[in-house]
Structures are given as C-alpha cells and as structure tokens.
Design an enzyme around this catalytic site. Structure first.
Site, PDB file in Angstrom:
ATOM      1  N   SER A 109     -25.455  -9.740 -16.709  1.00 14.47           N
ATOM      2  CA  SER A 109     -26.401  -9.569 -15.595  1.00 14.47           C
ATOM      3  C   SER A 109     -25.817  -8.656 -14.508  1.00 14.47           C
ATOM      4  CB  SER A 109     -26.778 -10.927 -15.008  1.00 14.47           C
ATOM      5  OG  SER A 109     -25.615 -11.584 -14.563  1.00 14.47           O
ATOM      6  N   TYR A 111      -2.580   0.681 -12.120  1.00 13.26           N
ATOM      7  CA  TYR A 111      -1.339   1.363 -12.464  1.00 13.26           C
ATOM      8  C   TYR A 111      -0.189   0.421 -12.158  1.00 13.26           C
ATOM      9  CZ  TYR A 111      -0.912   1.850  -7.473  1.00 13.26           C
ATOM     10  OH  TYR A 111      -0.820   1.554  -6.141  1.00 13.26           O
ATOM     11  N   GLU A 171     -24.566   8.776   0.723  1.00 11.70           N
ATOM     12  CA  GLU A 171     -25.407   8.273  -0.381  1.00 11.70           C
ATOM     13  C   GLU A 171     -24.570   7.488  -1.384  1.00 11.70           C
ATOM     14  OE1 GLU A 171     -28.687   7.996  -1.027  1.00 11.70           O
ATOM     15  OE2 GLU A 171     -28.687   8.635   1.074  1.00 11.70           O
ATOM     16  N   THR A 200     -20.045 -10.599 -17.850  1.00  7.54           N
ATOM     17  CA  THR A 200     -21.299 -11.154 -17.335  1.00  7.54           C
ATOM     18  C   THR A 200     -22.332 -10.032 -17.377  1.00  7.54           C
ATOM     19  OG1 THR A 200     -19.912 -12.427 -15.826  1.00  7.54           O
ATOM     20  CG2 THR A 200     -22.296 -12.468 -15.413  1.00  7.54           C
ATOM     21  N   SER A 252       0.816  -1.221   0.000  1.00  3.67           N
ATOM     22  CA  SER A 252       0.000   0.000   0.000  1.00  3.67           C
ATOM     23  C   SER A 252       0.850   1.272   0.000  1.00  3.67           C
ATOM     24  CB  SER A 252      -0.913   0.013   1.229  1.00  3.67           C
ATOM     25  OG  SER A 252      -1.595   1.245   1.283  1.00  3.67           O
ATOM     26  N   LYS A 271     -13.767  -3.968   1.909  1.00  6.50           N
ATOM     27  CA  LYS A 271     -14.641  -2.815   1.641  1.00  6.50           C
ATOM     28  C   LYS A 271     -16.119  -3.107   1.907  1.00  6.50           C
ATOM     29  CE  LYS A 271     -11.750  -0.320  -1.683  1.00  6.50           C
ATOM     30  NZ  LYS A 271     -11.690   0.279  -3.022  1.00  6.50           N
ATOM     31  N   ALA A 282     -14.925  -2.268  -8.277  1.00  6.10           N
ATOM     32  CA  ALA A 282     -14.228  -1.062  -8.750  1.00  6.10           C
ATOM     33  C   ALA A 282     -15.149  -0.218  -9.631  1.00  6.10           C
ATOM     34  CB  ALA A 282     -12.974  -1.457  -9.523  1.00  6.10           C
TER      35      ALA A 282
HETATM   36  P1  ATR Z   1     -12.937  -5.455  -8.450  1.00  3.23           P
HETATM   37  O1  ATR Z   1     -13.212  -5.218  -7.004  1.00  3.23           O
HETATM   38  O2  ATR Z   1     -11.515  -5.207  -8.867  1.00  3.23           O
HETATM   39  O3  ATR Z   1     -13.912  -4.751  -9.345  1.00  3.23           O
HETATM   40  P2  ATR Z   1     -14.393  -7.856  -8.944  1.00  3.23           P
HETATM   41  O4  ATR Z   1     -15.532  -7.354  -8.140  1.00  3.23           O
HETATM   42  O5  ATR Z   1     -13.971  -9.283  -8.819  1.00  3.23           O
HETATM   43  O6  ATR Z   1     -13.078  -7.027  -8.662  1.00  3.23           O
HETATM   44  O7  ATR Z   1     -14.711  -7.534 -10.487  1.00  3.23           O
HETATM   45  C1  ATR Z   1     -13.813  -7.835 -11.504  1.00  3.23           C
HETATM   46  C2  ATR Z   1     -14.356  -7.280 -12.813  1.00  3.23           C
HETATM   47  O8  ATR Z   1     -13.410  -7.555 -13.855  1.00  3.23           O
HETATM   48  C3  ATR Z   1     -15.669  -7.908 -13.259  1.00  3.23           C
HETATM   49  O9  ATR Z   1     -16.403  -6.964 -13.998  1.00  3.23           O
HETATM   50  C4  ATR Z   1     -15.180  -9.047 -14.156  1.00  3.23           C
HETATM   51  O10 ATR Z   1     -16.127  -9.498 -15.110  1.00  3.23           O
HETATM   52  P3  ATR Z   1     -17.254 -10.588 -14.665  1.00  3.23           P
HETATM   53  O11 ATR Z   1     -18.267  -9.813 -13.888  1.00  3.23           O
HETATM   54  O12 ATR Z   1     -17.796 -11.101 -15.948  1.00  3.23           O
HETATM   55  O13 ATR Z   1     -16.527 -11.610 -13.856  1.00  3.23           O
HETATM   56  C5  ATR Z   1     -14.050  -8.346 -14.866  1.00  3.23           C
HETATM   57  N1  ATR Z   1     -13.053  -9.275 -15.445  1.00  3.23           N
HETATM   58  C6  ATR Z   1     -12.118  -9.986 -14.788  1.00  3.23           C
HETATM   59  N2  ATR Z   1     -11.360 -10.698 -15.658  1.00  3.23           N
HETATM   60  C7  ATR Z   1     -11.838 -10.420 -16.903  1.00  3.23           C
HETATM   61  C8  ATR Z   1     -11.484 -10.828 -18.231  1.00  3.23           C
HETATM   62  N3  ATR Z   1     -10.473 -11.680 -18.445  1.00  3.23           N
HETATM   63  N4  ATR Z   1     -12.194 -10.329 -19.269  1.00  3.23           N
HETATM   64  C9  ATR Z   1     -13.213  -9.463 -19.064  1.00  3.23           C
HETATM   65  N5  ATR Z   1     -13.597  -9.039 -17.831  1.00  3.23           N
HETATM   66  C10 ATR Z   1     -12.924  -9.507 -16.767  1.00  3.23           C
END
Ligand code: ATR
Length: 270
Positions: free
Chosen positions: A153, A214, A77, A151, A14, A65, A129
């Site tokens: 949904s 980064y 909010e 995904t 960190s 978090k 994120a």
């Molecule tokens: P964070 O807290 O970093 O956002 P997370 O909640 O696990 O971590 O979310 C990771 C995000 O990166 C999700 O949107 C994930 O897509 P899915 O919802 O379909 O899992 C996306 N992600 C991770 N690896 C990926 C890849 N190889 N290609 C496209 N999207 C990816």
C-alpha cells in the site's frame, strides 16, 4: 559571516560539515557550516535562531525532514512530491524548502557511467528515502519505474502522486518474474542487518545495483550484487556528496567539485 547548519538528532556522525567546508574552500566562499544537535521538540526554534544569527540556509536530516517541510513558506515542486525537505534557504524573511537527494542520486549514477534513460528501473522501498528520489528518476525518462515494497500500500500511495501509468507498484514476490536494468535500494533493511527478499536471478540480470546506504563495508545487497557479477555496484557515498553539492549550489550559486571531496571521504571511511 554567512551561517549554515545541518540539523539532526543524532548528528555527531554527519559528514556534511566536512563536505560543505571543502566546497567553500574550493570555490573561495566565505561561509561557516556547522552541525547542530536539535532536541526533538525544538526544530522550529533552532531554525528561527539560525535566521536571527546570520543564517542563510540549512540542511535537515533525520528525523526533521517532514517538520522542515511543514515549516516552509515556499516549496519546490520536487519537495512537494517528496513531502520532505533536506535543504532550507532563508531569503528576505521567507523560508524556502527543497530536496536535493534525487539530484544527488542521479548525478552519482551518471558519474558512475550509469544512465537511467530508456532503462527499466526497480526502486526498493517506499519510505522517505524512496519518495525523495522518485521525481528525479522520472525526469531521466526511464523506460519504466517499478517500486517494490514489503508493504504494498505504501508503494501504491507513491504511484498515486504521479501521472497514471508512470510507475508500477509491486511486492517483492512480484519482482521474481520481472527483469530490470537498474536496481536501487532505498529500504533501511541493510541498516538493521536484514537481507532483502529479492532473488539472485533478478539481481544477476541487472547492469547496476545501487544502495543509498554507505559504510566501511559494502551492504549485504551490494555484496550479493558483486558476487553475482553485476557490472556497476555502487554505494550511497557519492549520493551524499551529490546532494550536498546541489544544496551548496542553491545557496551560493556556484557548482563545487564532487570528485575530490568524494575521494577524501572514501579514504576517511577506510
Ligand atoms: P527511510 O526514511 O530510510 O526511507 P522509512 O520511511 O522508515 O525510512 O522507510 C523504510 C523503508 O525500508 C520502507 O520501505 C520499509 O518497508 P515497509 O514500508 O514495508 O515498512 C523498508 N524496510 C525496512 N526494513 C525492511 C526489511 N527488513 N525488509 C524489507 N523492507 C524493509
């Protein structure tokens, strides 16, 4: 002395203690900010311990978090919408939670001369994120906000939290026929070395590409954007300092200088 912590697991990497200590020196605040490695089942104990020992606030990073969100007595909010907090404020026995990631992102875009107002924004990803920055992006009044996720949904679930029609949810394949001004990568794909299924032509027609990640080297997404000649190619280091500055402001009521701390961090990275 007022105590602050950043809680996470892992935490050794960190940069928050460095950033917050620089802010404290700049603004002549008497405070102590340290990182603390917390065992996965010990988060609430760590918070209570800090409160009992002159704790005034904390930052929270992965994987706590959501736990921090659940622990708060009161929430902003934007924290409610994000379902997560990165900043805790302890005041008169109350734990208040906020999330400053979105402010960090928007302030870094503005610092880089990129305005979101009246632009078509594409947000890649629908995990924590992405959720953490949606409200702050909408507050800037973009022409449109589209969330693309592997995904679908999960992107659709985010749109349901906001006024109908304010956000579109799509798949990566759907982005092929669309044009955007600003593309923000909030997926973790780059961290695992995966590249994103997004076409060169989509990237090429944008004016700014931002990656929340980064590192010493640009991410694959930013390399691609640079090669394609995108005007503004920006990594997430400034967002990190921006979210820290917003937390500092919440705790201490003074606004620190981001630019000098960002320059030091950039040098350290190299
Ligand atoms: P964070 O807290 O970093 O956002 P997370 O909640 O696990 O971590 O979310 C990771 C995000 O990166 C999700 O949107 C994930 O897509 P899915 O919802 O379909 O899992 C996306 N992600 C991770 N690896 C990926 C890849 N190889 N290609 C496209 N999207 C990816």
């Amino acid at each position: 002395m007022d105590q602050y912590r950043v809680f996470g697991n892992p935490i050794a990497q960190s940069k928050s203690p460095f950033i917050q200590q620089q802010f404290a020196v700049q603004t002549k605040q008497t405070m102590n900010y340290l990182s603390e490695l917390v065992e996965l089942d010990q988060f609430s104990c760590a918070v209570k311990n800090l409160i009992a020992n002159k704790g005034k606030g904390a930052n929270v990073t992965a994987p706590f978090k959501e736990q921090a969100f659940a622990l708060c007595d009161e929430l902003s909010e934007r924290a409610k919408l994000a379902g997560a907090v990165n900043t805790l404020i302890f005041s008169n026995g109350v734990i208040y939670g906020d999330t400053t990631d979105g402010v960090g992102l928007v302030s870094d875009l503005l610092r880089s001369q990129v305005q979101l107002r009246d632009t078509k924004v594409l947000l890649l990803g629908a995990g924590g994120a992405a959720k953490g920055v949606v409200q702050s992006i909408l507050e800037q009044s973009p022409k449109s906000l589209t969330i693309a996720n592997r995904t679908l949904s999960k992107a659709q679930a985010i749109t349901q939290q906001y006024p109908e029609g304010s956000i579109k949810a799509v798949t990566f394949a759907d982005t092929e026929n669309l044009v955007f001004d600003i593309i923000i990568n909030a997926t973790s794909a780059g961290l695992s070395g995966d590249s994103l299924p997004i076409l060169d032509q989509t990237i090429e027609s944008s004016i700014a590409c931002y990656d929340m990640v980064y590192g010493k080297e640009p991410t694959a997404f930013l390399k691609q954007a640079k090669q394609l000649g995108v005007e503004h190619v920006i990594d997430g280091l400034g967002m990190l300092v921006g979210q820290a500055a917003a937390s500092f402001q919440l705790w201490r009521g003074v606004s620190p200088d981001v630019e000098s701390v960002l320059a030091s961090l950039r040098t350290q990275l190299k």
